[in-house]
Motif scaffolding. Structure first.
Motif, mmCIF file in Angstrom:
data_model
loop_
_atom_site.group_PDB
_atom_site.id
_atom_site.type_symbol
_atom_site.label_atom_id
_atom_site.label_comp_id
_atom_site.label_asym_id
_atom_site.label_seq_id
_atom_site.Cartn_x
_atom_site.Cartn_y
_atom_site.Cartn_z
ATOM 1 N N SER A 21 54.874 -6.914 28.689
ATOM 2 C CA SER A 21 56.064 -6.348 29.338
ATOM 3 C C SER A 21 56.056 -4.826 29.218
ATOM 4 C CB SER A 21 57.351 -7.025 28.868
ATOM 5 O OG SER A 21 57.389 -7.203 27.475
ATOM 6 N N ASP A 22 57.090 -4.200 28.668
ATOM 7 C CA ASP A 22 57.265 -2.742 28.740
ATOM 8 C C ASP A 22 56.022 -1.917 28.390
ATOM 9 O OD1 ASP A 22 59.697 -4.027 28.509
ATOM 10 O OD2 ASP A 22 60.483 -2.716 26.947
ATOM 11 N N PRO A 23 55.750 -0.852 29.164
ATOM 12 C CA PRO A 23 54.831 0.167 28.668
ATOM 13 C C PRO A 23 55.459 0.837 27.454
ATOM 14 C CG PRO A 23 55.837 0.897 30.737
ATOM 15 C CD PRO A 23 56.310 -0.503 30.484
ATOM 16 N N TYR A 38 51.578 -1.356 25.176
ATOM 17 C CA TYR A 38 52.532 -2.198 25.913
ATOM 18 C C TYR A 38 53.029 -3.347 25.051
ATOM 19 C CZ TYR A 38 48.070 -4.621 26.656
ATOM 20 O OH TYR A 38 46.852 -5.215 26.479
ATOM 21 N N GLN A 39 54.232 -3.799 25.370
ATOM 22 C CA GLN A 39 54.789 -4.978 24.724
ATOM 23 C C GLN A 39 53.892 -6.167 25.041
ATOM 24 O OE1 GLN A 39 58.125 -5.625 22.849
ATOM 25 N NE2 GLN A 39 56.960 -3.814 22.290
ATOM 26 N N TYR A 40 53.510 -6.881 23.990
ATOM 27 C CA TYR A 40 52.481 -7.889 24.195
ATOM 28 C C TYR A 40 52.668 -9.055 23.240
ATOM 29 C CZ TYR A 40 47.785 -9.814 24.814
ATOM 30 O OH TYR A 40 46.726 -10.628 25.093
ATOM 31 N N SER A 46 54.798 -16.188 27.377
ATOM 32 C CA SER A 46 56.178 -15.739 27.539
ATOM 33 C C SER A 46 56.534 -14.818 26.379
ATOM 34 C CB SER A 46 57.129 -16.927 27.628
ATOM 35 O OG SER A 46 56.877 -17.807 26.560
ATOM 36 N N PHE A 47 57.723 -14.251 26.444
ATOM 37 C CA PHE A 47 58.185 -13.287 25.449
ATOM 38 C C PHE A 47 58.196 -13.901 24.046
ATOM 39 C CE2 PHE A 47 61.893 -11.866 23.010
ATOM 40 C CZ PHE A 47 61.589 -10.521 22.846
ATOM 41 N N GLY A 48 57.838 -13.097 23.047
ATOM 42 C CA GLY A 48 57.881 -13.541 21.653
ATOM 43 C C GLY A 48 56.741 -12.892 20.896
ATOM 44 N N LEU A 80 57.455 -6.095 16.836
ATOM 45 C CA LEU A 80 57.395 -4.692 17.205
ATOM 46 C C LEU A 80 57.913 -4.531 18.626
ATOM 47 C CD1 LEU A 80 55.603 -3.563 14.807
ATOM 48 C CD2 LEU A 80 54.419 -2.336 16.615
ATOM 49 N N PHE A 81 59.089 -3.931 18.765
ATOM 50 C CA PHE A 81 59.656 -3.700 20.086
ATOM 51 C C PHE A 81 59.199 -2.337 20.622
ATOM 52 C CE2 PHE A 81 63.566 -6.727 20.559
ATOM 53 C CZ PHE A 81 62.742 -7.817 20.407
ATOM 54 N N SER A 82 59.865 -1.917 21.696
ATOM 55 C CA SER A 82 59.405 -0.716 22.411
ATOM 56 C C SER A 82 59.601 0.566 21.610
ATOM 57 C CB SER A 82 60.114 -0.615 23.750
ATOM 58 O OG SER A 82 59.588 -1.591 24.611
ATOM 59 N N GLY A 83 58.866 1.597 22.043
ATOM 60 C CA GLY A 83 58.937 2.889 21.387
ATOM 61 C C GLY A 83 58.050 3.895 22.085
ATOM 62 N N PHE A 152 70.030 -1.819 18.687
ATOM 63 C CA PHE A 152 69.766 -0.395 18.488
ATOM 64 C C PHE A 152 68.260 -0.208 18.599
ATOM 65 C CE2 PHE A 152 69.226 3.017 15.042
ATOM 66 C CZ PHE A 152 69.551 4.056 15.901
ATOM 67 N N ARG A 153 67.791 0.274 19.771
ATOM 68 C CA ARG A 153 66.331 0.205 19.944
ATOM 69 C C ARG A 153 65.753 1.187 20.969
ATOM 70 N NH1 ARG A 153 68.508 -4.498 21.853
ATOM 71 N NH2 ARG A 153 68.420 -4.847 24.097
ATOM 72 N N ASP A 154 64.431 1.157 21.007
ATOM 73 C CA ASP A 154 63.603 1.851 21.994
ATOM 74 C C ASP A 154 63.639 3.375 21.841
ATOM 75 O OD1 ASP A 154 63.370 -0.774 22.809
ATOM 76 O OD2 ASP A 154 64.669 -0.563 24.569
ATOM 77 N N PRO A 155 63.234 3.875 20.661
ATOM 78 C CA PRO A 155 63.229 5.320 20.431
ATOM 79 C C PRO A 155 62.192 6.015 21.301
ATOM 80 C CG PRO A 155 62.080 4.206 18.637
ATOM 81 C CD PRO A 155 62.693 3.125 19.496
ATOM 82 N N TRP A 203 71.953 -1.449 27.736
ATOM 83 C CA TRP A 203 71.121 -0.273 28.031
ATOM 84 C C TRP A 203 69.877 -0.347 27.157
ATOM 85 C CZ3 TRP A 203 74.301 4.920 28.534
ATOM 86 C CH2 TRP A 203 75.080 4.870 29.690
ATOM 87 N N GLU A 204 68.716 -0.005 27.789
ATOM 88 C CA GLU A 204 67.458 -0.076 27.052
ATOM 89 C C GLU A 204 66.537 1.080 27.464
ATOM 90 O OE1 GLU A 204 66.896 -4.820 26.351
ATOM 91 O OE2 GLU A 204 66.165 -4.124 28.274
ATOM 92 N N CYS A 205 65.517 1.302 26.660
ATOM 93 C CA CYS A 205 64.390 2.181 26.995
ATOM 94 C C CYS A 205 64.773 3.523 27.643
ATOM 95 C CB CYS A 205 63.417 1.443 27.929
ATOM 96 S SG CYS A 205 62.757 -0.067 27.223
ATOM 97 N N TYR A 270 60.746 -3.596 38.843
ATOM 98 C CA TYR A 270 60.475 -2.246 38.377
ATOM 99 C C TYR A 270 61.394 -1.979 37.196
ATOM 100 C CZ TYR A 270 59.334 2.673 38.498
ATOM 101 O OH TYR A 270 58.873 3.915 38.165
ATOM 102 N N TYR A 271 60.825 -1.999 35.989
ATOM 103 C CA TYR A 271 61.680 -1.901 34.807
ATOM 104 C C TYR A 271 60.948 -1.223 33.655
ATOM 105 C CZ TYR A 271 65.393 -3.041 31.565
ATOM 106 O OH TYR A 271 66.419 -2.943 30.674
ATOM 107 N N ALA A 272 61.756 -0.816 32.659
ATOM 108 C CA ALA A 272 61.222 -0.217 31.426
ATOM 109 C C ALA A 272 60.308 0.959 31.745
ATOM 110 C CB ALA A 272 60.490 -1.273 30.588
ATOM 111 N N ASN A 296 60.697 -8.619 36.329
ATOM 112 C CA ASN A 296 62.140 -8.699 36.089
ATOM 113 C C ASN A 296 62.392 -9.825 35.106
ATOM 114 O OD1 ASN A 296 64.996 -9.387 36.417
ATOM 115 N ND2 ASN A 296 64.928 -8.021 38.183
ATOM 116 N N TRP A 297 63.192 -9.531 34.099
ATOM 117 C CA TRP A 297 63.449 -10.537 33.062
ATOM 118 C C TRP A 297 64.007 -11.841 33.621
ATOM 119 C CZ3 TRP A 297 61.108 -10.783 28.743
ATOM 120 C CH2 TRP A 297 60.733 -9.627 28.059
ATOM 121 N N GLN A 298 64.608 -11.796 34.816
ATOM 122 C CA GLN A 298 65.210 -13.023 35.348
ATOM 123 C C GLN A 298 64.190 -14.141 35.584
ATOM 124 O OE1 GLN A 298 67.557 -11.823 38.791
ATOM 125 N NE2 GLN A 298 69.415 -12.186 37.611
#
Ligand code: FRU
Length: 511
Positions: A21-23, A38-40, A46-48, A80-83, A152-155, A203-205, A270-272, A296-298
């Motif tokens: 997912s996210d770069p 990237y989120q992997y 799927s996510f996890g 490990l989430f985004s950053g 509280f995320r995505d510095p 709100w994210e990223c 188109y996200y993150a 898209n997360w949907q």
């Protein structure tokens, strides 16, 4: 990895296998290598189990997949989430004695619940690399920003004059926190930016970027700081969307120019969106360059690319600046960056098209990916609604299609009941069915000066459209049962005198 497969993009990056997912932490190093983390999830489709996957490139198209750069110390208790990533050239952190290429990644360590969910605290931690971003070790005194919140995320960290600045999301408070630090290790909260534009559910990223500003007369003006905020769920089309706020920034506080909500892309995939660090005004790469996650997360965890062993790809790298448009005001411009690196054989060039239908077959293009372009000039001020241009991408064996339609009449509410001039329809692709896989998108696209243009990249299961030089973009995945192999331009009959339509289709080389 095997980059075959009907859906696998050839000029967009996707991970060799499993869920991406996210770069994250994208930056360009001093030798000109672009790093994409990237989120992997290395363990599934799927996510996890979020890790930071890694790939490197000299041109943003030809990527070398690298070993996973970072993973959670214990995947049962954290992920490990985004950053983001910076180069600590002056060794402000003290982590890099005798080195001017020390790499620091700042990310959210997301706490897991006993049942595997993500209800635990989200804290901000560091890892650093002495070899330019390949091998990392965790900072001994993590976290650098503690918290008990699970939202509280995505510095996103960047250099600003003599200090470091971090923007970070308090997701469910619709607030972006701004922190400062002299050394990347000790952070002080400086200000908040809250409750502006679209809220959605989270709100994210966030990204805060110094944007070049090119005015309507093509003159470069003072840069304008622009804050990007990603929303999910709750975007106008459902699910994920990116919005931005032009404004000013003084090192501690961000002030938007107005209260308008502006979105980056009018498609649903188109996200993150994240900007590369270590480039920008005063560097070799003057204009900001971004990459987003083209999904898209949907529905991202259900798309049929899973049959090919992978899920999600990135957007094209995009180059950006700000401009102003009559009546609309500030506008982000987005254009494909460096696309010439993958441009192949020209399949068709036609000037002053008079035929009603031009079909360009591209099954001979090995990548099955093409660039296409339409330029229109001489549009009369009050064109009739009956005048239209369609660009369809068709699967010859099944007649499935994805279609773009442009109506020369434009926005004339009296005559057309509020119709918009440009739309995209992916409903003709029959390889995926999901209740939130929205079929139709409409985009307002001005053509005040009597010209209009659109171009884009069709890459197996991903279509990215750039309208009128990139003042609007539409990014859309689509899943046909059989491959698309024809671009079909269809014009309505009786084009007005003076109107001229030029077309071009170019094969793309697999990266
Ligand atoms: C955005 C996001 C981020 C988070 C990451 C987890 O898509 O939800 O807020 O850090 O994904 O994968």
């Amino acid at each position: 990895g095997d980059y075959g497969g009907q859906y696998r993009p050839q000029v967009h990056y996707s991970a060799p296998q499993n869920f991406m997912s996210d770069p994250n932490g994208i930056f360009r190093d001093a030798s000109g290598t672009w790093h994409l983390y990237y989120q992997y999830n290395p363990l599934g489709l799927s996510f996890g189990n979020q890790h930071w996957g890694h790939a490197t490139s000299k041109d943003l198209y030809h990527w070398a997949s690298q070993p996973i750069a970072l993973g959670p110390p214990n995947r049962h208790t954290t992920a490990l989430f985004s950053g983001s990533t910076v180069v600590d050239r002056n060794n402000t952190s003290g982590l890099f004695p005798n080195q001017d290429n020390g790499v620091v990644s700042v990310f959210t360590l997301a706490g897991r619940d006993p049942d595997g969910g993500f209800g635990g605290p989200q804290v901000q931690s560091l890892a650093y690399s002495h070899d330019g971003g390949f091998n990392f070790q965790f900072y001994e005194h993590n976290p650098v920003i503690n918290s008990t919140s699970n939202q509280f995320r995505d510095p996103r960290v960047m250099a600003y004059k003599d200090h470091w600045v971090m923007v970070i999301a308090y997701s469910r408070d619709f607030t972006i926190g701004i922190y400062t630090s002299p050394n990347l290790l000790d952070w002080t909260h400086a200000s908040n930016f809250s409750l502006h534009g679209l809220l959605g559910a989270q709100w994210e990223c966030p990204n805060l970027i110094q944007m070049p500003y090119i005015d309507e007369e093509c003159h470069r003006q003072d840069d304008v700081w622009t804050l990007f905020v990603n929303i999910n769920p709750g975007g106008p089309l459902g699910g994920a969307v990116v919005q931005y706020f032009p404004g000013s920034f003084n090192g501690t506080h961000f002030k938007p120019v107005d209260s308008a909500a502006r979105t980056v892309d009018s498609g649903k995939d188109y996200y993150a969106m994240q900007f590369f660090n270590n480039i920008g005004p005063g560097t070799e790469v003057e204009y900001p360059v971004s990459i987003a996650w083209a999904s898209n997360w949907q529905y991202t965890q259900l798309v049929p690319t899973g049959q090919e062993g992978w899920r999600s790809s990135m957007s094209l790298p995009r180059r950006h600046y700000m401009t102003k448009i009559k009546g609309v005001g500030w506008k982000l411009v987005s254009q494909p960056y460096n696309l010439e690196r993958v441009m192949g054989d020209t399949l068709a060039v036609q000037k002053n098209v008079t035929k009603e239908v031009v079909a360009v077959e591209f099954s001979g293009v090995k990548s099955n990916a093409v660039f296409w372009e339409v330029n229109i000039t001489g549009i009369p001020e009050r064109a009739l609604r009956s005048l239209s241009l369609n660009v369809s991408f068709v699967s010859p064996s099944t007649t499935e299609s994805v279609r773009l339609a442009y109506v020369f009449g434009g926005v004339d509410f009296d005559l057309y009941g509020g119709d918009t001039p440009f739309s995209l329809d992916r409903g003709g692709a029959k390889g995926f069915d999901h209740r939130f896989f929205t079929h139709r998108f409409s985009v307002s696209s001005p053509h005040d000066d009597g010209t209009w243009s659109a171009s884009g990249v069709l890459d197996r299961s991903l279509l990215e459209v750039f309208i009128h030089g990139g003042i609007e973009t539409v990014t859309s995945t689509f899943f046909t049962q059989e491959p698309v192999a024809v671009v079909l331009f269809s014009l309505s009959p009786d084009l007005p005198k003076g109107l001229s339509v030029d077309l071009r289709v170019v094969g793309l080389n697999s990266a």
